[in-house]
Design a protein around this motif. Structure first.
Motif, PDB file in Angstrom:
ATOM      1  N   UNK A 188       0.826  -1.209   0.000  1.00 50.18           N
ATOM      2  CA  UNK A 188       0.000   0.000   0.000  1.00 50.18           C
ATOM      3  C   UNK A 188       0.862   1.262   0.000  1.00 50.18           C
ATOM      4  N   UNK A 189       1.837   1.286   0.889  1.00 48.35           N
ATOM      5  CA  UNK A 189       2.721   2.447   0.956  1.00 48.35           C
ATOM      6  C   UNK A 189       3.595   2.525  -0.297  1.00 48.35           C
ATOM      7  N   UNK A 190       3.945   1.377  -0.844  1.00 52.78           N
ATOM      8  CA  UNK A 190       4.705   1.364  -2.092  1.00 52.78           C
ATOM      9  C   UNK A 190       3.935   2.043  -3.217  1.00 52.78           C
ATOM     10  N   UNK A 191       2.614   1.820  -3.258  1.00 53.71           N
ATOM     11  CA  UNK A 191       1.772   2.455  -4.277  1.00 53.71           C
ATOM     12  C   UNK A 191       1.753   3.972  -4.097  1.00 53.71           C
ATOM     13  N   UNK A 192       1.745   4.429  -2.848  1.00 51.60           N
ATOM     14  CA  UNK A 192       1.776   5.868  -2.590  1.00 51.60           C
ATOM     15  C   UNK A 192       3.099   6.473  -3.041  1.00 51.60           C
ATOM     16  N   UNK A 213      -4.060   2.133   6.321  1.00 51.00           N
ATOM     17  CA  UNK A 213      -2.764   1.706   5.785  1.00 51.00           C
ATOM     18  C   UNK A 213      -2.657   0.198   5.704  1.00 51.00           C
ATOM     19  N   UNK A 214      -3.219  -0.511   6.689  1.00 50.05           N
ATOM     20  CA  UNK A 214      -3.072  -1.963   6.775  1.00 50.05           C
ATOM     21  C   UNK A 214      -4.186  -2.741   6.077  1.00 50.05           C
ATOM     22  N   UNK A 215      -5.098  -2.028   5.408  1.00 53.85           N
ATOM     23  CA  UNK A 215      -6.212  -2.732   4.783  1.00 53.85           C
ATOM     24  C   UNK A 215      -5.732  -3.558   3.586  1.00 53.85           C
ATOM     25  N   UNK A 219      -8.507  -3.359  -1.865  1.00 54.66           N
ATOM     26  CA  UNK A 219      -9.400  -2.279  -1.428  1.00 54.66           C
ATOM     27  C   UNK A 219      -8.656  -0.952  -1.366  1.00 54.66           C
ATOM     28  N   UNK A 220      -7.408  -1.004  -0.958  1.00 53.20           N
ATOM     29  CA  UNK A 220      -6.601   0.211  -0.884  1.00 53.20           C
ATOM     30  C   UNK A 220      -6.451   0.834  -2.269  1.00 53.20           C
ATOM     31  N   UNK A 221      -6.207   0.001  -3.265  1.00 51.08           N
ATOM     32  CA  UNK A 221      -6.040   0.488  -4.638  1.00 51.08           C
ATOM     33  C   UNK A 221      -7.339   1.111  -5.141  1.00 51.08           C
ATOM     34  N   UNK A 243      -7.863   9.766   0.866  1.00 56.02           N
ATOM     35  CA  UNK A 243      -7.667   8.324   0.739  1.00 56.02           C
ATOM     36  C   UNK A 243      -8.191   7.605   1.971  1.00 56.02           C
ATOM     37  N   UNK A 244      -7.905   8.157   3.136  1.00 56.47           N
ATOM     38  CA  UNK A 244      -8.384   7.551   4.377  1.00 56.47           C
ATOM     39  C   UNK A 244      -9.906   7.481   4.403  1.00 56.47           C
ATOM     40  N   UNK A 245     -10.548   8.552   3.922  1.00 59.74           N
ATOM     41  CA  UNK A 245     -12.012   8.577   3.908  1.00 59.74           C
ATOM     42  C   UNK A 245     -12.563   7.462   3.024  1.00 59.74           C
ATOM     43  N   UNK A 246     -12.062   7.358   1.786  1.00 58.88           N
ATOM     44  CA  UNK A 246     -12.593   6.351   0.866  1.00 58.88           C
ATOM     45  C   UNK A 246     -12.204   4.933   1.274  1.00 58.88           C
ATOM     46  N   UNK A 247     -11.153   4.817   2.068  1.00 55.90           N
ATOM     47  CA  UNK A 247     -10.784   3.498   2.585  1.00 55.90           C
ATOM     48  C   UNK A 247     -11.701   3.091   3.734  1.00 55.90           C
ATOM     49  N   UNK A 248     -12.409   4.084   4.289  1.00 51.57           N
ATOM     50  CA  UNK A 248     -13.233   3.838   5.479  1.00 51.57           C
ATOM     51  C   UNK A 248     -14.711   3.682   5.150  1.00 51.57           C
ATOM     52  N   UNK A 249     -15.218   4.502   4.214  1.00 54.42           N
ATOM     53  CA  UNK A 249     -16.651   4.461   3.904  1.00 54.42           C
ATOM     54  C   UNK A 249     -16.890   3.811   2.544  1.00 54.42           C
ATOM     55  N   UNK A 250     -18.096   3.312   2.363  1.00 56.86           N
ATOM     56  CA  UNK A 250     -18.447   2.705   1.073  1.00 56.86           C
ATOM     57  C   UNK A 250     -19.161   3.718   0.174  1.00 56.86           C
ATOM     58  N   UNK A 251     -19.434   3.315  -1.034  1.00 59.51           N
ATOM     59  CA  UNK A 251     -20.041   4.203  -2.024  1.00 59.51           C
ATOM     60  C   UNK A 251     -21.413   4.694  -1.587  1.00 59.51           C
TER      61      UNK A 251
END
Length: 378
Positions: A188-192, A213-215, A219-221, A243-251
């Motif tokens: 995940x961090x590598x992608x950032x 970060x650990x998801x 899903x992170x992508x 990014x944190x927001x979209x990693x936390x909530x759904x559409x």
């Protein structure tokens, strides 16, 4: 005599539970020689007085006491001594034992002490460590060399210092699956980093929002792609906050919040303007957003465009911050003491101390009741 009394007590009604509990502890403490020089409220504080004060059920207390008899008599008290040396108060010891009674069966020198020493060595204070371990009780059962240290090494590779590692550990709820999830963080961090996200933003995400970060990497992508599509700049910290927001909530949740804003006159463009300036405000509940907008739009007559220029206000506390500050500013404007077109951000985005200096203290000679009015609104 011991077995007879226990048998008699356990055949009585539930009202005898406490008596049974104390009898179990009394007889077990009589049959197990315990040496401890620590004292608790004037009396000897040993493993049995600890168990007795933790509110365990009679069955669990008996099971624990029986198990302790099979161990080295000084072992459980050694566990207590070690924990106390690392900052555990009596209250915290009781909380720990109530959640995981059999932590008292730990091998003090072999498994418990090395873990405590390790956490202390990376920066946990004796004040923080008890709270952290009580909140993450499963760490007592993790292997130091096979689980804890490898997780630490992975996290250390994502951030800049042990201080940031400790912050990450404090913000994450640890479970049996943590080691597997942490492995995703490397990708995940590598992608950032491939997108050019600076280390300060990476550290911000890892230390304050390790759950994102650990998801799972897939899903992170997905969340990362949404942020990129919305045009966020990877060089700015708002990129990782979005990014944190979209990693936390759904559409569905995202669309529902847009609909709430739309009811108060926010077009989609205005919503995106506010979101790009301050992604965190969308983490507020729909109820809080509705309540805030009712005050700002209905009571204060602020247009959506003005609110979107200061979206931080939607994350503030309405009763403790927003209403009192607006009351002061409205009073000052009505008396011509400040500009009538004062921007909302100029009195919302500042600290409490600075607000008092700028808008209360400096005007108290002319408006002696201003501070009382301000406090009365809080």
């Amino acid at each position: 005599m011991y077995h007879f009394l226990i048998a008699r007590l356990t055949t009585k009604t539930p009202h005898y539970g406490v008596l049974c509990h104390n009898a179990i502890l009394f007889f077990n403490s009589r049959t197990l020689s315990v040496s401890n020089t620590n004292h608790y409220k004037g009396g000897t504080f040993n493993v049995f007085s600890l168990i007795n004060s933790c509110g365990l059920s009679p069955e669990k207390a008996q099971k624990l006491a029986n198990r302790l008899k099979l161990k080295n008599p000084n072992g459980p008290n050694a566990v207590i001594d070690i924990l106390r040396n690392y900052g555990f108060s009596e209250t915290q010891l009781c909380s720990l034992v109530k959640q995981r009674p059999f932590v008292l069966l730990s091998k003090p020198g072999k498994t418990l002490l090395p873990k405590l020493k390790f956490f202390h060595s990376i920066g946990f204070s004796t004040t923080d460590l008890p709270r952290f371990l009580i909140g993450n009780i499963t760490l007592f059962y993790f292997s130091l060399n096979k689980s804890i240290i490898p997780c630490y090494q992975i996290i250390k590779g994502l951030v800049c210092s042990d201080k940031e590692v400790v912050s990450t550990l404090k913000h994450y709820k640890w479970s049996c699956s943590s080691r597997r999830l942490i492995n995703h963080s490397v990708r995940n961090v590598g992608a950032l980093r491939q997108l050019g996200v600076p280390q300060r933003s990476v550290s911000l995400l890892v230390t304050n929002h390790p759950g994102a970060t650990f998801m799972k990497h897939s899903r992170f992508v997905e969340a990362l792609e949404k942020v990129k599509e919305m045009g966020f700049d990877p060089l700015k910290s708002n990129f990782v906050m979005a990014l944190k927001l979209f990693a936390t909530i759904n559409e569905a949740t995202w669309k529902s919040k847009l609909e709430v804003l739309g009811r108060w006159g926010f077009s989609r463009d205005i919503c995106l303007l506010a979101f790009k300036k301050q992604p965190q405000f969308m983490m507020s509940s729909e109820k809080k957003i509705m309540k805030m907008l009712n005050f700002l739009v209905k009571d204060m007559s602020l247009p959506p465009e003005d609110i979107a220029r200061c979206p931080e206000i939607l994350g503030c506390n309405l009763e403790k911050t927003v209403i009192p500050r607006f009351a002061v500013v409205k009073n000052l404007k009505s008396r011509g003491l400040i500009k009538s077109d004062l921007k909302t951000s100029s009195f919302i985005k500042i600290s409490e101390k600075m607000f008092l200096e700028r808008y209360v203290t400096r005007f108290q000679r002319n408006e002696p009741l201003l501070l009382d009015a301000y406090r009365g609104q809080k």
